[in-house]
Design a protein around this motif. Structure first.
Motif, PDB file in Angstrom:
ATOM      1  N   TYR A 172      -1.650  62.027 150.658  1.00  0.00           N
ATOM      2  CA  TYR A 172      -1.336  60.802 149.925  1.00  0.00           C
ATOM      3  C   TYR A 172      -2.438  60.618 148.900  1.00  0.00           C
ATOM      4  O   TYR A 172      -3.558  60.258 149.254  1.00  0.00           O
TER       5      TYR A 172
ATOM      6  N   ALA B 138       2.017  61.807 141.607  1.00  0.00           N
ATOM      7  CA  ALA B 138       3.056  62.670 141.064  1.00  0.00           C
ATOM      8  C   ALA B 138       4.123  61.826 140.381  1.00  0.00           C
ATOM      9  O   ALA B 138       4.686  62.220 139.354  1.00  0.00           O
TER      10      ALA B 138
ATOM     11  N   ASN C  53       1.076  68.064 147.329  1.00  0.00           N
ATOM     12  CA  ASN C  53      -0.374  68.246 147.427  1.00  0.00           C
ATOM     13  C   ASN C  53      -0.862  68.049 148.861  1.00  0.00           C
ATOM     14  O   ASN C  53      -2.048  67.990 149.134  1.00  0.00           O
TER      15      ASN C  53
ATOM     16  N   HIS D 279       8.504  53.204 146.041  1.00  0.00           N
ATOM     17  CA  HIS D 279       7.927  54.288 146.820  1.00  0.00           C
ATOM     18  C   HIS D 279       8.945  54.773 147.855  1.00  0.00           C
ATOM     19  O   HIS D 279       9.465  53.982 148.642  1.00  0.00           O
TER      20      HIS D 279
HETATM   21  C1  TPP Z   1       6.621  50.324 150.333  1.00  0.00           C
HETATM   22  C2  TPP Z   1       5.330  50.937 149.905  1.00  0.00           C
HETATM   23  N1  TPP Z   1       4.485  51.380 150.831  1.00  0.00           N
HETATM   24  C3  TPP Z   1       3.313  51.917 150.463  1.00  0.00           C
HETATM   25  C4  TPP Z   1       2.975  52.015 149.145  1.00  0.00           C
HETATM   26  C5  TPP Z   1       1.629  52.568 148.762  1.00  0.00           C
HETATM   27  N2  TPP Z   1       1.704  53.928 148.244  1.00  0.00           N
HETATM   28  C6  TPP Z   1       1.782  54.165 146.936  1.00  0.00           C
HETATM   29  S1  TPP Z   1       1.840  55.807 146.587  1.00  0.00           S
HETATM   30  C7  TPP Z   1       1.700  56.210 148.219  1.00  0.00           C
HETATM   31  C8  TPP Z   1       1.646  57.626 148.722  1.00  0.00           C
HETATM   32  C9  TPP Z   1       1.537  58.603 147.688  1.00  0.00           C
HETATM   33  O1  TPP Z   1       1.618  59.881 148.231  1.00  0.00           O
HETATM   34  P1  TPP Z   1       2.529  60.980 147.563  1.00  0.00           P
HETATM   35  O2  TPP Z   1       3.931  60.502 147.501  1.00  0.00           O
HETATM   36  O3  TPP Z   1       2.284  62.246 148.289  1.00  0.00           O
HETATM   37  O4  TPP Z   1       2.050  61.031 146.061  1.00  0.00           O
HETATM   38  P2  TPP Z   1       0.649  61.535 145.451  1.00  0.00           P
HETATM   39  O5  TPP Z   1      -0.106  60.306 145.112  1.00  0.00           O
HETATM   40  O6  TPP Z   1      -0.017  62.372 146.495  1.00  0.00           O
HETATM   41  O7  TPP Z   1       1.073  62.313 144.260  1.00  0.00           O
HETATM   42  C10 TPP Z   1       1.649  55.083 148.993  1.00  0.00           C
HETATM   43  C11 TPP Z   1       1.550  55.116 150.451  1.00  0.00           C
HETATM   44  C12 TPP Z   1       3.891  51.533 148.209  1.00  0.00           C
HETATM   45  N3  TPP Z   1       3.669  51.570 146.890  1.00  0.00           N
HETATM   46  N4  TPP Z   1       5.057  51.005 148.609  1.00  0.00           N
END
Ligand code: TPP
Ligand code: TPP
Ligand code: SF4
Ligand code: SF4
Ligand code: MG
Ligand code: MG
Lengths: 284, 560, 560, 284
Positions: free
Chosen positions: A122, A50, A119, A66
């Motif tokens: 993750y 997203a 959604n 993030h």
């Molecule tokens: C400090 C840190 N921890 C973990 C990550 C890895 N990471 C990237 S996106 C994400 C989760 C994404 O989930 P969401 O916010 O729901 O987005 P979506 O991809 O579902 O749209 C993670 C855990 C990161 N980039 N930085």
């Protein structure tokens, strides 16, 4: 008719069929219909699928860390309140890694808009459970089914004191555009939690799943009553309401902050040497 | 030069008493330096301030006391061995002290008599002034800024009463510092930030950095500065970055524990090339450690904090002038190179007050935040340039889009996966250090040009090291002919090397002095220059090393 | 030895195709090594795996291809220049490729014919097997572990069809590795943790560390391991510490960005002397950087992360054997010294699979978590001992109180403000390093005892460096008589120095090879030994350096 | 009569008159009345004035990082569920720095007890506003009065899904002991937000202030009704209810987790070499 367009030529990194496409479309439509100037828009995101949204819309953007979209967004607005600051980011980003900023930016009530692409998974890291994943759902790490109760972001936001809390569904574009416009126009922190089917990793909360359940709140619903809103927010089963669940007019951070409430945008204020001289004298 | 100690329990008002006394002594011409030693509690325990004053410039404390002002028994107990034979112990009548140097005054009685038991400490101020042959005419002027209007008269009365019951003992030394400022290191730093045009400060309370936020908050409206107490340090740094991106000069400050939480944010500033100034006011670690004490143990940490590689600068503050002028320089460098600059201070410097020349604003150049002009051609926020610095615009201030992305990106700021673009962007960012290295400030050289032993140090040990060099060169200890000089670093990263190499080549021994347990500067120097220190003087008990202690230990290690 | 590339878009199933092929090749006797190169997206883009197989032990990849299996046009476009003249491009009939080396098969047609369009990729497996003169009798056995039972038959049919339409081209080389394991670096690491008695793993998803959590979760019930996906990395490390304190062997894992958030927790483990193993699976920074690519740029960061000073150990994994055995050693050292141990791996090693001897469990000693005995005298959790290690008990397991405090504390674990106790506790903690240094493992020496040029490296560049040494010593480039040897570090902090000093003294040049932009190992070596590297081979485009590239660049810098 | 005593000879670092003393007393009483064995108690805290509590009670303790008490406590309980795990820490620690763990440990529902010494101020750092500081209150950094709406922790906890949420006041010791006992006995995450006058830095929310306002919920109040609880939790003006605001029986983490639900305490389970051998074979 709008003067501006927010289209950009840039290949997206999303999967075909993903709910993010509709959200992006609706956002552009909302901004066009509000007649916003792209150069005055600041799109903010964390990291995730997203969170790539800002890359695909003609505007200024800040894709930071993030989980950390909200503090950066709030501060940018504090620095320059002529910007329209809009956050588009994921449920993990907003409620998981970023949960503390979620709680406290609700309280801070800077005039920013927060669109959560919910959604319930993750996505970018390929399918672990997020704070909104249903209990029992088998996920990448939750191999015997998720045992943690999902967070109800709408209920939590109202409880934490948010003045504008709405729910929407990427599959109902007319409604989503309307929610987006109202949220952007709201003075203060506005949350729209948007159901967004993830075709790759969420096989439970699909387009059909949402489509069967969501219903639009109509005029009979009074979004100004907090108790009613809390009750409405808890309705999350076979039927799920979409619309503005709670709305209350509140003083914004800018209106309350003693530095910001008078004078122009913070970034344009000059520090006067004479004033510094006065401070120095206090130590003599 | 005189050394006074005021000691008592937390909550007994030692800080205010010391502050009033400092200002009065400074106003009467003295150069005053006060360091603060306190516990991590609100009431009780044992706290003290060391007030040193004289007619020369003073940059450090001394534990060889001429007088003790004891607000409780413990103060007498703990400190009387540090008192010189002709010194005095000034205390309330009810305090147990059979030391012959004791001067007992019925402070509580006097305070009660004049109608407010809380001013007992103020009575002591009066007595001290008398002991040091001061006048008390101008007391009112000073008291006004420390005491609420309603309590002004009773405090003046308390001083007068105290003054009246004591006797002249020490001659007035008549310094020339009455037109100087007296202020704490953190206040000097904060003034530097204000003078740099600071508009936004976000932080989370943490000793010994909190006083920066407090001072800024008290001047917020006056100086158009928004001070935001964040929900945590992660928010604090991300807010500062967001504000800076949007065009408001921004800073955040904390101690090591909070810095630990800011590590990822630091990298964000490096990657997105958003100017940022971060203050780390060090205290002893690991983790919570000694919350109210001093140490210099975050040097290597802040130099290599955050994943990956990006340019940064680390400036250590040595004294109160640095606190002001180097903070301004930090903002300028952050802006000029679009990098994070870390200011290292510590509890000793943060909380100590010193007497210094009023800051000069005339010859200060402030590099203005990013241009606001429109571009004729395509605007590229991350344009590849020779010196690595790309045109920074402020979003909303021109008809160009301003972007930032923590992923590797191309010149537009769009996410890229290209190996080629990656190398170009890494090189572009890292090359900024080349130009920065040209404007590094060499460490300050202290002592005679021709010397035997070279002391090395950085940051707040500047004062003690300077004093040690003076003591040692007066002919000290076992080898009175040995000559000592010192280099004290302010810029620590990138490490300036020219003077170091020059002086090291002349030294028969190099003795590294640090307020930590592992000798971090020595490691850094060896890494970058190959120069190895002969020995280390390390202190890590949370109490700042004094000039005398350095002198003693330098003598010791010079014969090993 | 053969080098194959399978490429296509994300979502086309390259990983499964490669995994099946790997296992089949290994079962037929080959030593197989596969590295993975993919983008940070779920669908689309361009991903590929390099499968290398032969009869010798293989520890790295090569870009000199014998065959390309192209699932899309882009794969052909990008990689055909790397294909050797006698190589092949295997692809679907509908892919544009006029290269004469192309073998087109109507994979989609075949897949449709047998009733499932998704098995088109599997058809390619059959064709490859035929090209390399394999048999397909035992295919079913292997497929069972990759494919759900319902889809088994159709996949076997797809392989058979693909097999039937292709022809034998390359001879079968007949290796002896069929009884070996083939697994990824992260799986080997995870097995090591399990073998160490891991009971609790808390983490937050982050590439390239996530597969550790995934594998553990899949075996949780079987092995009595609780895997907790935390709300953030701060929670992850504090949970691991809490579990370890309470007596469950615990680990957390992440990449650099998550490690940034764990920095304060790392210090907590150091200060409270609670054993902890932290995995940092590195990827290119700063910040988000290249999420799915490889780098070695967190070395200095993890060595000095967190405020203050405390003992720690950093072990870099060089290959799949290390991933298993060194992980076990990490747990033992963490327990023995009650310190945090950081395991550094990176995307290359984490995701690459290699063929190795089945792990030996017999000669593994596991140091058991803290004793559970009662104390006759007073139990002091932080007792001052000669070697700094105090008796660690588990709360609730004896009639003694077990305490932990992040403030400086006394032997009981109570908060102290004492200067004396502070020094004792700092010394007690730091002195643990003395004994640890005695059991450090020297870097692995590769190459002839007598050599001209010494290559240095650490971690996952082990394989490429080893290959480079072989290439270079076969008589290579401009000076075929020049002899090369290498030292590759596994233990990086504290830095083992003995062998380094010995070999460095014999080298005419020292060439440092690192997958980063600043040469971090070189800095560390100079800091600790004074040894300066003559030159660096640095790569920081997110793609692992190959043996060939090192050889070429080593030649270059050896003449500068 | 209880077999155990939790008294310890250790000078406290608290100010005379501080509400923390009563809380400490009540905790000891509660543990004694529950007949807990001190060696099976694990006291957990972050950093702050309240967070010094574990030092003053005879038990095992873990005083970790500021804001991070909950994750450490939850994991300790996961490791060894024979321990009674109790967190005593501050409002800043719990809701400020630790806000994300607050949200997510509610959801995790490990059987731990969370006592928040809510003095509505940052005490140890000398008087900045905390997440629960009243709006308008002049504080050390909030020199023109706090402009941020206070968090209602009780309301937020219920909204986030907590199964046991109570409010108490250090000045009503009989009631506080009862709340503590119920919270400790509750199976799952239990929160008791305890009003605690800070005599040094909170001149508004004093003993008298609380004493005038708090009233005990009586039997007529049904703590099992979530909507009623949400409404009750919002009652925070001239009258403030103390008592169990919401209670619901929920499955705990241990009951749901597929590893923990069968077998003894995690730390006692041995990894069997034969099992590892099986895993190794899967890669051959
Ligand atoms: C400090 C840190 N921890 C973990 C990550 C890895 N990471 C990237 S996106 C994400 C989760 C994404 O989930 P969401 O916010 O729901 O987005 P979506 O991809 O579902 O749209 C993670 C855990 C990161 N980039 N930085
Ligand atoms: C990471 C970190 N940031 C900041 C601090 C400084 N700090 C110590 S206690 C505290 C707040 C205390 O407030 P609260 O939790 O309400 O406890 P109280 O002292 O009021 O009982 C802060 C900010 C710290 N120790 N660690
Ligand atoms: S993984 Fe899910 S959220 Fe991400 S682009 Fe694909 S469908 Fe959308
Ligand atoms: S500062 Fe406040 S909370 Fe802390 S001990 Fe004193 S009265 Fe209690
Ligand atoms: Mg999501
Ligand atoms: Mg508090």
């Amino acid at each position: 008719m709008s003067k501006h367009t927010f289209n950009i030529q840039h290949e997206t990194a999303w999967c075909p069929g993903c709910g993010n496409f509709s959200i992006l479309d609706c956002l552009k439509t909302a901004l066009e219909e509000l007649d916003k100037d792209p150069y005055e828009i600041l799109m903010v995101a964390g990291i995730g699928q997203a969170a790539k949204t800002p890359q695909y819309i003609d505007s200024n953007y800040f894709c930071g860390l993030h989980g950390r979209a909200l503090p950066a967004a709030a501060a940018a607005k504090i620095a320059n309140d002529t910007l329209t600051v809009i956050i588009n980011t994921g449920d993990g980003d907003s409620y998981g890694e970023g949960g503390n900023h979620f709680l406290h930016n609700i309280r801070r009530n800077v005039d920013i808009t927060h669109f959560v692409h919910d959604n319930q998974v993750y996505g970018l890291t390929k399918g672990q459970s997020s704070p909104t994943t249903d209990e029992g759902q088998v996920m990448d790490v939750q191999v015997d089914g998720n045992i943690i109760e999902p967070l109800n972001p709408v209920l939590t936001a109202i409880a934490a004191g948010a003045g504008f809390v709405a729910r929407a569904f990427s599959g109902n574009k007319v409604h989503l555009v309307s929610m987006m416009k109202q949220a952007i126009e709201y003075k203060g922190y506005a949350l729209v939690d948007i159901f967004q089917p993830c075709v790759s990793f969420n096989k439970v909360n699909t387009f059909a799943y949402y489509n069967q359940r969501v219903y639009e709140l109509d005029d009979r619903y009074n979004s100004g009553n907090k108790t009613a809103a809390l009750v409405k927010a808890m309705e999350h089963g076979d039927k799920i309401p979409i619309g503005v669940i709670y709305k209350e007019s509140k003083k914004t951070y800018h209106q309350k902050n003693s530095v910001l409430k008078n004078g122009g945008p913070l970034l344009d204020r000059k520090t006067k040497p004479a004033e510094i001289g006065k401070l120095i004298k206090e130590f003599i | 030069m005189y050394n006074l100690l005021i000691g008592g329990a937390a909550g007994q008002g030692i800080d205010t008493t010391a502050a009033i006394l400092e200002m009065l002594l400074k106003k009467s011409g003295y150069n005053v330096f006060t360091s603060r030693d306190f516990m991590s509690r609100i009431r009780g325990g044992h706290n003290f301030s060391l007030i040193r004053f004289g007619t020369e410039i003073i940059k450090s404390h001394s534990n060889r006391l001429d007088g003790i002002i004891a607000l409780n028994n413990e103060t007498v107990e703990i400190h009387k061995t540090e008192l010189n034979p002709k010194g005095f112990i000034l205390c309330d009548a009810k305090i147990d002290s059979d030391d012959h140097r004791t001067i007992k005054i019925d402070m509580e009685g006097i305070a009660k008599k004049i109608g407010n038991p809380k001013v007992a400490g103020t009575v002591a101020i009066g007595a001290v002034l008398k002991l040091f042959s001061e006048k008390i005419d101008s007391v009112k002027d000073v008291l006004k800024s420390f005491v609420k209007a309603d309590y002004l008269d009773v405090n003046i009365e308390a001083i007068t009463e105290g003054f009246d019951v004591a006797e002249n003992r020490f001659p007035h030394l008549k310094g020339k510092f009455s037109d100087h400022m007296i202020l704490s290191g953190n206040n000097a730093l904060t003034l530097g930030a204000i003078a740099s045009g600071l508009k936004f400060y976000s932080a989370y309370p943490m000793s010994p950095s909190t006083s920066i936020m407090e001072y800024l908050a008290s001047k917020g409206v006056e100086m158009d500065i928004v001070v935001e107490q964040a929900e945590d340090e992660i928010a604090a740094i991300n807010m500062a970055i967001g504000a800076s991106f949007a065009g408001a000069r921004a800073m955040t400050g904390t101690s090591g524990g909070g810095f630990s939480l800011m590590v990822e944010g630091l990298g964000l500033s490096g990657m997105t090339e958003i100017p940022l100034v971060v203050v780390d006011a060090q205290r002893p670690g690991p983790v919570t450690g000694f919350p109210t004490r001093t140490e210099q143990s975050d040097l290597k940490f802040v130099i290599s904090a955050s994943q990956g590689e990006f340019p940064r600068m680390v400036i250590a503050l040595r004294h109160h002038e640095d606190a002001f002028y180097q903070t301004i320089r930090a903002f300028n460098i952050a802006e000029k190179y679009q990098i994070p600059v870390i200011i290292l201070t510590d509890q000793y410097l943060a909380d100590a007050s010193a007497t210094i020349k009023p800051f000069e604003l005339d010859d200060i150049d402030i590099i203005n935040p990013a241009g606001k002009k429109d571009y004729d051609g395509e605007y590229l926020r991350y344009k590849l340039t020779k010196d690595g610095v790309s045109p920074r615009l402020i979003p909303g201030k021109s008809r160009n889009f301003v972007t930032a992305d923590s992923d590797e990106h191309d010149e537009c700021g769009w996410i890229t996966e290209s190996a080629d673009m990656r190398i170009k962007m890494m090189d572009k960012r890292m090359i900024k250090l080349d130009k920065l290295k040209l404007e590094l400030q060499e460490p300050e050289f202290i002592g005679p040009e021709s010397f035997d032993i070279l002391l090395l140090g950085w940051g707040s040990t500047y004062g003690p090291i300077k004093e040690a060099v003076e003591i040692l060169n007066k002919g000290y200890g076992k080898k009175p002919n040995l000559k000592f000089s010192a280099l004290v670093f302010g810029d620590v990263y990138p490490l300036p090397q020219k003077l170091l190499k020059e002086k090291a080549a002349k030294a028969s021994r190099i003795v590294n002095v640090e307020q930590n347990a592992t000798g971090q500067l020595a490691g850094l120097i060896r890494e970058h220059t190959g120069i190895e220190c002969t020995s280390n003087i390390l202190k890590y008990d949370g109490r700042q090393i004094s000039g005398e202690e350095i002198a003693d230990r330098a003598m010791e290690v010079s014969f090993k």
